[in-house]
Design a protein around this motif. Structure first.
Motif, PDB file in Angstrom:
ATOM      1  N   LYS A  46       0.904  -1.216   0.116  1.00 40.91           N
ATOM      2  CA  LYS A  46      -0.078  -0.077   0.054  1.00 40.91           C
ATOM      3  C   LYS A  46       1.082   1.444   0.104  1.00 40.91           C
ATOM      4  O   LYS A  46       1.911   1.349   0.809  1.00 40.91           O
ATOM      5  CB  LYS A  46      -1.106  -0.026   1.156  1.00 40.91           C
ATOM      6  CG  LYS A  46      -1.754  -1.231   1.129  1.00 40.91           C
ATOM      7  CD  LYS A  46      -3.015  -0.835   2.125  1.00 40.91           C
ATOM      8  CE  LYS A  46      -2.791  -1.983   3.463  1.00 40.91           C
ATOM      9  NZ  LYS A  46      -3.847  -1.789   4.416  1.00 40.91           N
ATOM     10  N   LYS A  52      -2.666  -0.848  -3.596  1.00 40.88           N
ATOM     11  CA  LYS A  52      -3.594   0.145  -3.103  1.00 40.88           C
ATOM     12  C   LYS A  52      -2.807   1.563  -2.996  1.00 40.88           C
ATOM     13  O   LYS A  52      -1.647   1.654  -2.321  1.00 40.88           O
ATOM     14  CB  LYS A  52      -4.467  -0.048  -1.949  1.00 40.88           C
ATOM     15  CG  LYS A  52      -5.404   0.956  -1.518  1.00 40.88           C
ATOM     16  CD  LYS A  52      -6.459   0.661  -0.591  1.00 40.88           C
ATOM     17  CE  LYS A  52      -7.342   1.735  -0.645  1.00 40.88           C
ATOM     18  NZ  LYS A  52      -8.751   1.621  -0.253  1.00 40.88           N
ATOM     19  N   TYR A 112      -3.146   5.454  -1.743  1.00 40.11           N
ATOM     20  CA  TYR A 112      -3.902   6.570  -0.836  1.00 40.11           C
ATOM     21  C   TYR A 112      -3.252   7.925  -1.305  1.00 40.11           C
ATOM     22  O   TYR A 112      -1.957   8.130  -1.770  1.00 40.11           O
ATOM     23  CB  TYR A 112      -3.544   6.492   0.614  1.00 40.11           C
ATOM     24  CG  TYR A 112      -4.234   5.372   1.162  1.00 40.11           C
ATOM     25  CD1 TYR A 112      -5.781   5.205   1.499  1.00 40.11           C
ATOM     26  CD2 TYR A 112      -3.764   4.234   1.256  1.00 40.11           C
ATOM     27  CE1 TYR A 112      -6.467   4.192   1.921  1.00 40.11           C
ATOM     28  CE2 TYR A 112      -4.193   2.890   1.869  1.00 40.11           C
ATOM     29  CZ  TYR A 112      -5.594   3.020   2.184  1.00 40.11           C
ATOM     30  OH  TYR A 112      -6.305   1.977   2.892  1.00 40.11           O
ATOM     31  N   CYS A 113      -4.004   8.798  -1.351  1.00 44.83           N
ATOM     32  CA  CYS A 113      -3.482  10.339  -1.666  1.00 44.83           C
ATOM     33  C   CYS A 113      -4.060  11.362  -0.786  1.00 44.83           C
ATOM     34  O   CYS A 113      -5.314  11.381  -0.485  1.00 44.83           O
ATOM     35  CB  CYS A 113      -3.710  10.608  -3.138  1.00 44.83           C
ATOM     36  SG  CYS A 113      -2.886  12.065  -3.647  1.00 44.83           S
ATOM     37  N   ALA A 173      -8.706  10.820  -7.690  1.00 47.68           N
ATOM     38  CA  ALA A 173      -9.673  10.014  -7.057  1.00 47.68           C
ATOM     39  C   ALA A 173     -10.077   9.001  -7.917  1.00 47.68           C
ATOM     40  O   ALA A 173     -10.552   7.764  -7.363  1.00 47.68           O
ATOM     41  CB  ALA A 173     -10.914  10.766  -6.653  1.00 47.68           C
ATOM     42  N   GLU A 183      -7.909   6.937  -9.361  1.00 41.84           N
ATOM     43  CA  GLU A 183      -6.846   5.982  -9.602  1.00 41.84           C
ATOM     44  C   GLU A 183      -6.494   5.560  -7.840  1.00 41.84           C
ATOM     45  O   GLU A 183      -5.564   4.836  -7.565  1.00 41.84           O
ATOM     46  CB  GLU A 183      -5.673   6.365 -10.068  1.00 41.84           C
ATOM     47  CG  GLU A 183      -6.028   6.369 -11.663  1.00 41.84           C
ATOM     48  CD  GLU A 183      -4.601   6.699 -12.414  1.00 41.84           C
ATOM     49  OE1 GLU A 183      -3.877   5.973 -12.843  1.00 41.84           O
ATOM     50  OE2 GLU A 183      -4.456   7.907 -12.422  1.00 41.84           O
ATOM     51  N   ALA A 184      -6.799   6.719  -7.033  1.00 43.56           N
ATOM     52  CA  ALA A 184      -6.381   6.245  -5.586  1.00 43.56           C
ATOM     53  C   ALA A 184      -7.594   6.708  -4.608  1.00 43.56           C
ATOM     54  O   ALA A 184      -8.393   7.528  -5.041  1.00 43.56           O
ATOM     55  CB  ALA A 184      -5.206   7.493  -5.258  1.00 43.56           C
ATOM     56  N   GLN A 185      -7.367   6.327  -3.476  1.00 40.98           N
ATOM     57  CA  GLN A 185      -8.314   6.742  -2.225  1.00 40.98           C
ATOM     58  C   GLN A 185      -8.015   8.021  -1.808  1.00 40.98           C
ATOM     59  O   GLN A 185      -6.807   8.106  -1.185  1.00 40.98           O
ATOM     60  CB  GLN A 185      -8.706   5.616  -1.274  1.00 40.98           C
ATOM     61  CG  GLN A 185      -9.749   6.053  -0.077  1.00 40.98           C
ATOM     62  CD  GLN A 185      -9.847   5.035   0.620  1.00 40.98           C
ATOM     63  OE1 GLN A 185      -9.748   3.677   0.360  1.00 40.98           O
ATOM     64  NE2 GLN A 185     -10.266   5.300   1.883  1.00 40.98           N
ATOM     65  N   CYS A 186      -8.712   9.116  -1.915  1.00 38.70           N
ATOM     66  CA  CYS A 186      -8.074  10.368  -1.517  1.00 38.70           C
ATOM     67  C   CYS A 186      -8.660  10.371   0.120  1.00 38.70           C
ATOM     68  O   CYS A 186      -9.557  10.110   0.541  1.00 38.70           O
ATOM     69  CB  CYS A 186      -8.873  11.717  -2.129  1.00 38.70           C
ATOM     70  SG  CYS A 186      -8.432  11.566  -3.891  1.00 38.70           S
ATOM     71  N   VAL A 187      -7.526  11.092   0.975  1.00 38.88           N
ATOM     72  CA  VAL A 187      -7.716  11.120   2.343  1.00 38.88           C
ATOM     73  C   VAL A 187      -7.634  12.616   2.612  1.00 38.88           C
ATOM     74  O   VAL A 187      -6.699  13.377   2.200  1.00 38.88           O
ATOM     75  CB  VAL A 187      -6.832  10.098   3.300  1.00 38.88           C
ATOM     76  CG1 VAL A 187      -7.477   8.654   3.085  1.00 38.88           C
ATOM     77  CG2 VAL A 187      -5.462  10.224   2.945  1.00 38.88           C
ATOM     78  N   ASN A 220      -2.578   2.479   8.601  1.00 39.82           N
ATOM     79  CA  ASN A 220      -2.959   1.676   7.417  1.00 39.82           C
ATOM     80  C   ASN A 220      -1.609   0.741   6.536  1.00 39.82           C
ATOM     81  O   ASN A 220      -2.052   0.593   5.761  1.00 39.82           O
ATOM     82  CB  ASN A 220      -3.464   2.865   6.130  1.00 39.82           C
ATOM     83  CG  ASN A 220      -4.607   3.293   6.902  1.00 39.82           C
ATOM     84  OD1 ASN A 220      -5.614   2.734   6.657  1.00 39.82           O
ATOM     85  ND2 ASN A 220      -4.621   4.653   7.535  1.00 39.82           N
TER      86      ASN A 220
END
Ligand code: AMP
Ligand code: GLY
Length: 417
Positions: A2, A27, A29-30, A38, A40-44, A61
């Protein structure tokens, strides 16, 4: 694995896009990301400068690699915080990032190690700076000694302009209380040479050229970059060898010697003058918008490369020899004030890569949310083909409130003629 990418602009989108191609990446995250990222990645929703919150997120994570995009995050010590917690981080410590955050530090390091750059003096006193400028020739270059979001550099063509700029920087503290570097004006073709650097190990990327002015023919105000391309005809193998041996390598070695080894991307903003290649500036991170035209050429696995750099290993990378051009679409009025929330019609069959810079989804509709909104990138076997292609694709994007330059990469053709 990840991975977490810190940042939100087009550079970040290009990094996420390249990481997504890696078979090692499970995975992405950005933090904080944007509407394009968003996909291509899960925005946080963590600010890119909130070091503690970012490190906590990475710990919770089980992030195997974190990549820092923007300089502000480096200057806040994001990499230092990750290192303290034994989290793998691609990006230099605050001390190593001074090569970008302090012009005076960069100048001193270059002078001490014989790295070619413009002659300079540093001032804190307004009267002394004015006297120095008055006793030298014009134009003169004035640089605020700190991060100023690309707005801290003034090229003054008259003494009045120089005095006004010095007053802004040293008397009115426009960017904060600080120092000013006054330097000799250099003339020539500018280019950007980015290298993966892990201590004393360097691996160069293809060179690119940015277009900083807002309008065609390099007119108008300075911006964060209105477009870039690779495949520069005026830079050959011997120029790159020279820049690696006399500029990039000595600087990486000097940082290591000073006890602040560099890890991440060292960006040389260079200029090819009649008197040889010299340094205009260093950045301690991927360039924007250069990254958006350089990373699409990477044939190696970016995740592996970044992990190896973070782990202090030597790396090698394979690059395509295609040419790429990226054209930025910016909000009308940028870099001054501009409207936000204007709808963008992005055709689904666009034959180009689009990296989002400042966009947002508003009730399912893509709208503008920043000064620079997106960059449209095309690759082709020749620069001429890439230019034709990108021009056609840019015209297909519908939005009433966007403008772009029509002459990105034209310099390459002018230089050849
Ligand atoms: P910097 O923030 O140092 O990259 O400066 C912004 C821009 O100002 C550069 O990309 C150059 O176009 C210009 N510039 C900076 N320093 C010089 C110099 N010594 N001579 C000529 N142009 C310069
Ligand atoms: N393209 C210049 C920069 O990233 O600062």
């Amino acid at each position: 694995m990840k991975v977490l990418v810190i940042g939100s602009g087009g550079r970040c989108h290009a990094i996420v896009d390249a990481l997504a191609k890696s078979p090692e990446v499970e995975k992405i995250y950005c933090a904080p990301g944007n509407a394009g990222i968003a996909a291509e990645a899960q925005c946080v929703a963590i600010a890119d400068t909130d070091a503690e919150a970012l490190a906590d997120f990475a710990e919770r994570n089980e992030i195997g690699l974190t990549v820092v995009g923007p300089e502000a995050a480096l200057d806040r010590g994001v990499a230092d915080c990750f290192k303290r917690k034994n989290l793998r981080i691609f990006g230099p410590t605050k001390a190593a990032a001074r090569i970008e955050s302090s012009k005076d530090f960069a100048k001193r390091l270059m002078t001490e190690h014989g790295v070619p750059t413009a002659a300079y003096r540093t001032f804190t006193d307004y009267a002394a700076a004015v006297e120095y400028v008055r006793s030298h020739s014009l134009p003169t270059v004035l640089k605020y000694d700190g991060l100023a979001a690309g707005k801290g550099v003034v090229i003054a063509n008259t003494f009045d302009e120089a005095e006004q700029a010095l007053r802004d920087m040293l008397v009115d503290d426009r960017f904060g209380h600080g120092r000013v570097v006054v330097e000799e004006f250099l003339q020539g073709e500018e280019f950007s040479l980015m290298c993966f650097v892990s201590g004393r190990n360097l691996c160069p990327m293809p060179v690119a050229q940015d277009h900083k002015r807002a309008y065609d023919n390099d007119e108008g105000p300075n911006t964060g970059g209105m477009g870039a391309y690779t495949g520069l005809p005026f830079i050959d193998r011997s120029d790159i060898d020279y820049a690696m041996e006399h500029i990039m390598r000595p600087v990486a070695e000097a940082l290591d010697e000073e006890g602040t080894p560099f890890c991440g991307v060292l960006y040389g903003g260079l200029i090819k003058t009649a008197d040889g290649i010299k340094v205009i500036e260093f950045n301690a991170r991927f360039g924007d918008p250069e990254t958006e035209v350089v990373l699409p050429l990477l044939e190696s696995d970016l995740c592996r490369l970044m992990c190896d750099v973070a782990d202090g290993k030597a790396v090698e990378a394979r690059w395509s020899d295609m040419a790429t051009i990226g054209v930025v679409l910016a909000s009308k009025g940028y870099p001054g004030s501009y409207e936000k929330g204007c709808a963008i019609d992005l055709p689904a069959d666009l034959d180009a890569t689009v990296y989002h810079m400042g966009t947002k989804l508003d009730a399912g509709r893509l709208v503008t949310a920043g000064g620079r909104v997106m960059i449209v990138v095309c690759a082709a076997a020749t620069l001429a083909e890439a230019r034709d292609k990108v021009r056609r694709q840019v015209e297909r994007i519908g939005c009433d409130n966007l403008f772009h330059r029509n002459d990105i990469a034209d310099k390459a053709f002018k230089n050849r003629e």
